[in-house]
Design a protein around this motif. Structure first.
Motif, PDB file in Angstrom:
ATOM      1  N   THR A 148      17.009  15.449 -25.342  1.00 47.78           N
ATOM      2  CA  THR A 148      16.907  14.126 -25.516  1.00 47.78           C
ATOM      3  C   THR A 148      15.774  13.867 -25.183  1.00 47.78           C
ATOM      4  OG1 THR A 148      17.734  11.973 -24.472  1.00 47.78           O
ATOM      5  CG2 THR A 148      17.797  13.601 -23.000  1.00 47.78           C
ATOM      6  N   ILE A 149      15.050  12.766 -25.656  1.00 45.76           N
ATOM      7  CA  ILE A 149      13.646  12.179 -25.204  1.00 45.76           C
ATOM      8  C   ILE A 149      14.049  10.869 -24.853  1.00 45.76           C
ATOM      9  CG2 ILE A 149      11.430  11.634 -25.990  1.00 45.76           C
ATOM     10  CD1 ILE A 149      11.693  14.705 -25.788  1.00 45.76           C
ATOM     11  N   HIS A 150      13.251  10.471 -23.989  1.00 39.42           N
ATOM     12  CA  HIS A 150      13.511   8.903 -23.442  1.00 39.42           C
ATOM     13  C   HIS A 150      12.999   8.160 -24.615  1.00 39.42           C
ATOM     14  CE1 HIS A 150      14.513  10.096 -19.494  1.00 39.42           C
ATOM     15  NE2 HIS A 150      13.435  10.703 -19.046  1.00 39.42           N
ATOM     16  N   ASN A 151      13.743   7.033 -24.806  1.00 37.86           N
ATOM     17  CA  ASN A 151      13.474   6.241 -26.212  1.00 37.86           C
ATOM     18  C   ASN A 151      12.024   5.414 -26.094  1.00 37.86           C
ATOM     19  OD1 ASN A 151      14.099   4.191 -24.554  1.00 37.86           O
ATOM     20  ND2 ASN A 151      16.168   3.572 -25.603  1.00 37.86           N
ATOM     21  N   GLN A 152      11.603   5.341 -25.021  1.00 37.31           N
ATOM     22  CA  GLN A 152      10.146   4.722 -24.973  1.00 37.31           C
ATOM     23  C   GLN A 152       9.099   5.819 -25.589  1.00 37.31           C
ATOM     24  OE1 GLN A 152      11.961   5.419 -22.322  1.00 37.31           O
ATOM     25  NE2 GLN A 152      10.487   6.044 -20.496  1.00 37.31           N
TER      26      GLN A 152
END
Length: 189
Positions: free
Chosen positions: A110-114
């Motif tokens: 997962t990569i932070h959506n920002q």
């Protein structure tokens, strides 16, 4: 890779990223980026989440738990950090499915959506597979992906993972037993 009875540590770098286990000193950085997430972009994105229970003590316990899981070869959890400024971008993890004659694991990411649409996910997962094969000594890594998670499917395919099958009712989520696409990569490919 350094592995002792007390601490598991693998640090790997790419052109833009550092991938390593979380450390207790990461708390402020880790919390800040969770708090800076945008609202959910789709059903597979948690978006903003309530972080009020995530105190420094809670985080330190999490880091200790990650170490325990690594030392027992149950799971290996890595933070993804931007090399230029140390910003926490997301996580990559491996769960050991079976060792013995299989050396088989599952990857999650997962990569932070920002930080989306900058290639961080592809770069991180590609390097994480190198860690899985060269340091953790897995032979086979699978990604279990929801049928409608186009971004995750694209990421898996872009780093050379191959579609193998659809496993029916693999995981209980969204209130039901959910089918998952299985993408895999073997160490010798």
């Amino acid at each position: 890779m350094k592995l002792t009875e007390e601490k598991f540590e693998v640090v790997s770098e790419t052109e833009r990223l550092v991938i390593r286990p979380l450390q207790k000193a990461d708390y402020e950085n880790w919390l800040n980026e969770f708090e800076n997430r945008y609202p959910s972009q789709h059903r597979h994105d948690q978006g903003k989440i309530d972080m009020s229970a995530c105190t420094q003590e809670w985080f330190h316990n999490l880091v200790d738990k990650h170490q325990e899981l690594a030392l027992t070869d149950t799971a290996h959890v890595f933070g993804v950090f931007r090399k230029e400024d140390g910003t926490h971008l997301g996580m990559v993890d491996f769960s050991t499915l079976i060792r013995d004659d299989f050396q088989w694991g599952r990857i999650g990411y997962t990569i932070h959506n920002q930080f989306w649409r900058k290639g961080y996910g592809k770069e991180a997962v590609k390097e994480a597979l190198t860690i899985a094969f060269n340091h953790l000594k897995f032979h086979r890594i699978e990604a279990h992906i929801n049928l409608d998670n186009a971004a995750s499917i694209h990421l898996a395919e872009s780093i050379g993972m191959e579609y193998e099958c659809t496993r029916k009712g693999l995981i209980f989520e969204f209130g039901e037993w959910t089918d998952n696409l299985i993408y895999y990569k073997n160490s010798n490919e």
